[in-house]
Write a protein that holds these residues in place. Structure first.
Motif, mmCIF file in Angstrom:
data_model
loop_
_atom_site.group_PDB
_atom_site.id
_atom_site.type_symbol
_atom_site.label_atom_id
_atom_site.label_comp_id
_atom_site.label_asym_id
_atom_site.label_seq_id
_atom_site.Cartn_x
_atom_site.Cartn_y
_atom_site.Cartn_z
ATOM 1 N N SER A 1 22.080 -40.621 -103.732
ATOM 2 C CA SER A 1 20.644 -40.838 -103.908
ATOM 3 C C SER A 1 20.316 -42.107 -103.942
ATOM 4 O O SER A 1 20.878 -43.077 -104.379
ATOM 5 N N THR A 2 19.177 -42.384 -103.096
ATOM 6 C CA THR A 2 18.805 -43.628 -103.094
ATOM 7 C C THR A 2 17.550 -44.143 -103.864
ATOM 8 O O THR A 2 17.013 -45.246 -104.078
ATOM 9 N N GLU A 3 16.910 -43.048 -104.598
ATOM 10 C CA GLU A 3 15.679 -43.101 -105.176
ATOM 11 C C GLU A 3 15.867 -43.229 -106.736
ATOM 12 O O GLU A 3 14.872 -43.223 -107.621
ATOM 13 N N GLY A 4 16.964 -43.067 -106.942
ATOM 14 C CA GLY A 4 17.692 -43.032 -108.551
ATOM 15 C C GLY A 4 19.008 -42.986 -108.518
ATOM 16 O O GLY A 4 19.837 -42.999 -107.883
ATOM 17 N N PRO A 5 19.554 -42.700 -109.952
ATOM 18 C CA PRO A 5 20.963 -42.678 -110.103
ATOM 19 C C PRO A 5 21.628 -41.548 -108.992
ATOM 20 O O PRO A 5 21.072 -40.530 -109.000
ATOM 21 N N GLY A 6 22.480 -41.702 -108.442
ATOM 22 C CA GLY A 6 23.541 -40.810 -107.675
ATOM 23 C C GLY A 6 24.157 -40.038 -108.641
ATOM 24 O O GLY A 6 24.300 -40.002 -109.933
ATOM 25 N N ALA A 7 25.066 -39.238 -107.999
ATOM 26 C CA ALA A 7 25.919 -38.081 -108.760
ATOM 27 C C ALA A 7 27.197 -38.101 -108.033
ATOM 28 O O ALA A 7 27.532 -38.404 -106.922
ATOM 29 N N VAL A 8 28.339 -37.626 -108.767
ATOM 30 C CA VAL A 8 29.559 -37.257 -108.221
ATOM 31 C C VAL A 8 29.621 -35.892 -108.661
ATOM 32 O O VAL A 8 29.629 -35.570 -109.890
ATOM 33 N N ALA A 9 30.431 -34.913 -107.842
ATOM 34 C CA ALA A 9 30.287 -33.575 -107.715
ATOM 35 C C ALA A 9 32.036 -33.201 -107.712
ATOM 36 O O ALA A 9 32.574 -33.546 -106.751
ATOM 37 N N ALA A 10 32.004 -32.025 -108.605
ATOM 38 C CA ALA A 10 33.381 -31.266 -108.368
ATOM 39 C C ALA A 10 33.512 -30.054 -108.001
ATOM 40 O O ALA A 10 32.396 -29.278 -108.283
ATOM 41 N N PHE A 11 34.189 -29.700 -106.864
ATOM 42 C CA PHE A 11 34.237 -28.315 -106.562
ATOM 43 C C PHE A 11 35.606 -27.718 -106.354
ATOM 44 O O PHE A 11 36.676 -28.612 -106.107
ATOM 45 N N ALA A 12 35.797 -26.388 -106.799
ATOM 46 C CA ALA A 12 36.968 -25.659 -106.661
ATOM 47 C C ALA A 12 37.268 -25.215 -105.371
ATOM 48 O O ALA A 12 36.202 -24.722 -104.630
ATOM 49 N N ILE A 13 38.347 -25.305 -104.686
ATOM 50 C CA ILE A 13 38.533 -24.916 -103.109
ATOM 51 C C ILE A 13 39.319 -23.405 -103.306
ATOM 52 O O ILE A 13 40.409 -23.249 -104.015
ATOM 53 N N ASP A 14 38.772 -22.411 -102.715
ATOM 54 C CA ASP A 14 39.422 -20.999 -102.802
ATOM 55 C C ASP A 14 40.669 -20.972 -102.115
ATOM 56 O O ASP A 14 40.705 -21.666 -100.845
ATOM 57 N N PRO A 15 41.730 -20.784 -102.601
ATOM 58 C CA PRO A 15 43.068 -20.904 -101.876
ATOM 59 C C PRO A 15 43.322 -20.176 -100.844
ATOM 60 O O PRO A 15 44.116 -20.234 -99.784
ATOM 61 N N GLN A 16 42.452 -18.859 -100.622
ATOM 62 C CA GLN A 16 42.468 -18.080 -99.372
ATOM 63 C C GLN A 16 41.433 -18.714 -98.041
ATOM 64 O O GLN A 16 42.157 -18.922 -97.081
ATOM 65 N N ASN A 17 40.206 -18.821 -98.589
ATOM 66 C CA ASN A 17 39.337 -18.883 -97.392
ATOM 67 C C ASN A 17 39.058 -20.417 -97.280
ATOM 68 O O ASN A 17 38.168 -20.740 -96.519
ATOM 69 N N LYS A 18 39.267 -21.406 -98.483
ATOM 70 C CA LYS A 18 38.885 -22.631 -98.481
ATOM 71 C C LYS A 18 37.261 -22.451 -98.991
ATOM 72 O O LYS A 18 36.993 -23.954 -98.692
ATOM 73 N N ASP A 19 36.631 -21.772 -99.102
ATOM 74 C CA ASP A 19 35.331 -21.862 -99.603
ATOM 75 C C ASP A 19 35.167 -22.660 -101.058
ATOM 76 O O ASP A 19 36.081 -22.828 -101.753
ATOM 77 N N LEU A 20 34.105 -23.249 -101.062
ATOM 78 C CA LEU A 20 33.670 -24.300 -102.188
ATOM 79 C C LEU A 20 33.020 -23.561 -103.220
ATOM 80 O O LEU A 20 32.028 -22.969 -103.052
ATOM 81 N N THR A 21 33.117 -23.782 -104.609
ATOM 82 C CA THR A 21 32.415 -23.367 -105.716
ATOM 83 C C THR A 21 32.148 -24.785 -106.463
ATOM 84 O O THR A 21 33.212 -25.385 -107.009
ATOM 85 N N GLU B 1 25.184 -43.313 -112.559
ATOM 86 C CA GLU B 1 24.543 -44.639 -113.022
ATOM 87 C C GLU B 1 24.169 -45.593 -112.270
ATOM 88 O O GLU B 1 24.224 -46.740 -112.435
ATOM 89 N N GLY B 2 24.083 -45.327 -110.738
ATOM 90 C CA GLY B 2 23.697 -46.383 -109.953
ATOM 91 C C GLY B 2 23.509 -45.615 -108.608
ATOM 92 O O GLY B 2 23.643 -44.549 -108.587
ATOM 93 N N THR B 3 22.394 -46.430 -107.993
ATOM 94 C CA THR B 3 22.021 -45.635 -106.578
ATOM 95 C C THR B 3 22.995 -45.953 -105.448
ATOM 96 O O THR B 3 23.780 -46.728 -105.361
ATOM 97 N N ALA B 4 22.849 -44.840 -104.595
ATOM 98 C CA ALA B 4 23.561 -44.587 -103.399
ATOM 99 C C ALA B 4 25.126 -45.018 -103.549
ATOM 100 O O ALA B 4 25.794 -45.643 -102.999
ATOM 101 N N PRO B 5 25.844 -43.893 -104.289
ATOM 102 C CA PRO B 5 27.426 -43.734 -104.210
ATOM 103 C C PRO B 5 27.753 -43.324 -102.828
ATOM 104 O O PRO B 5 27.236 -42.440 -102.252
ATOM 105 N N CYS B 6 28.593 -44.260 -102.397
ATOM 106 C CA CYS B 6 28.977 -44.137 -101.265
ATOM 107 C C CYS B 6 30.574 -43.877 -100.874
ATOM 108 O O CYS B 6 30.695 -43.745 -99.807
ATOM 109 N N HIS B 7 31.399 -43.949 -101.747
ATOM 110 C CA HIS B 7 32.827 -44.024 -101.510
ATOM 111 C C HIS B 7 33.534 -43.453 -102.767
ATOM 112 O O HIS B 7 32.892 -43.561 -103.954
#
Length: 354
Positions: A64-84, A92-98
């Motif tokens: 996000s460049t208009e307010g604090p960004g975020a970092v998200a966690a996803f679980a990977i399905d062991p069979q089909n590799k879908d994300l949850t 607590e800062g804008t534009a998280p990039c790495h």
């Protein structure tokens, strides 16, 4: 699906929260062909991704460049590799990039480009991101009034011993290193390395076997090679080369840098010239020699990756809205077209599973 010649690929992109933003493909490791499997929405602009070595969890910045960004966690399905989606935390800062792991894979380091801060998060055993335990704010500027008016850390790169990170700061023309203190759950300043004013250091890579490191400088479209002293965690410049062809006069900025698993070749991307620059890497001296510039067949190659076996290079053309696969000659390091081009809206980051 055969497990002998296929692997999975995750692609992060610029997308609205309600639109598909992370894509899953299979990659045929013999032909380089890509096949769509699924896609995931739920966070805005999941532009940079990282996957745990055990392939149980994926982490993505929400840029996000208009307010604090975020970092998200996803679980990977062991069979089909879908994300949850598991959870999110503010950066607590804008534009998280790495983002990157520490050496034990129990903590996550996230870099905010516009916010100028670097965050440390413990990870739960179920993959969720715990509350931030440390936040380092960079301060400073350099000579480019448009791009270097403030500190802009652009990546966090884990040292070979897993205990230190090196952070190129585009805004300050510095590479700043920190020790990751897991007991105190904080980042401890270790040292600074200055590059030529106006260079804009962006992404960084260590040689897989020798004590050398390389930074790609976004604003000057150059690559700087360093000797690396692991005992004291210092960098000493040994060479700077252009990432662009000799005589090129157009506007261009550099983006990604990677070293072939063999340690014999180095690759960098040019946005504007829209190419991958290929270099021979002398493992005895750390020095680079230009070999080739290859069109990425699309605009703005923001990020690219190499398959773990070193046979293919995949590049994401952010403004070309496509992803292109190149075959890689393991003897010469040079790239050639495979004809494999897939359409994806604003792709940014590619991760190939091991």
């Amino acid at each position: 699906m055969s497990t002998t010649n296929t692997t999975y690929v995750y692609i992060g992109s610029y997308a609205d929260k309600d639109d598909q933003g992370i894509y899953v493909y299979t990659l045929d490791r013999t032909t380089g062909k890509l096949k769509p499997i699924s896609s995931t929405s739920g966070i805005g602009n999941p532009s940079f991704l990282i996957v745990t070595p055990n392939q149980k969890y994926l982490y993505a910045v929400s840029e996000s460049t208009e307010g604090p960004g975020a970092v998200a966690a996803f679980a990977i399905d062991p069979q089909n590799k879908d994300l949850t989606l598991l959870n999110q935390q503010s950066t607590e800062g804008t534009a998280p990039c790495h983002l990157t792991f520490d050496g034990t894979r129990t903590h996550l380091v996230v870099v905010n480009y516009s916010g100028g801060n670097i965050c440390l998060y413990p990870l739960d055993e179920d993959g969720r991101i715990k509350k931030m335990t440390y936040n380092v704010q960079h301060q400073g500027h350099s000579i480019n009034p448009d791009r270097q008016e403030a500190a802009h850390p652009h990546s966090a790169n884990l040292a070979p011993d897993g205990k230190y990170i090196f952070v190129p700061d585009l805004g300050q023309d510095k590479i700043i290193s920190y020790k990751i203190d897991l007991e105190a759950e904080k980042l401890v300043l270790q040292g600074e390395t200055t590059v030529k004013a106006g260079s804009g250091p962006r992404h960084f890579v260590f040689h897989p076997e020798r004590n050398y490191a390389y930074v790609i400088n976004e604003l000057s479209s150059t690559i700087t090679a360093f000797s690396y002293e692991p005992e004291i965690q210092t960098l000493n410049e040994i060479q700077t080369v252009s990432a662009l062809p000799e005589g090129y006069q157009g506007e261009s900025t550099a983006a990604e840098i990677l070293i072939h698993p063999s340690g014999k070749f180095l690759y960098g991307s040019n946005r504007g010239h829209d190419s991958i620059a290929v270099f021979a890497l002398d493992s005895s001296t750390g020095l680079l020699t230009p070999l080739q510039h290859v069109s990425t067949q699309g605009k703005t190659p923001r990020n690219f990756t190499l398959t773990p076996d070193g046979k293919f290079l995949l590049v994401a053309n952010q403004d070309g809205n496509n992803l292109v696969t190149f075959a890689l000659d393991q003897q010469t390091g040079k790239l050639s077209e495979t004809g494999e081009v897939i359409d994806i809206e604003h792709p940014v980051c590619i991760k190939v599973l091991n």
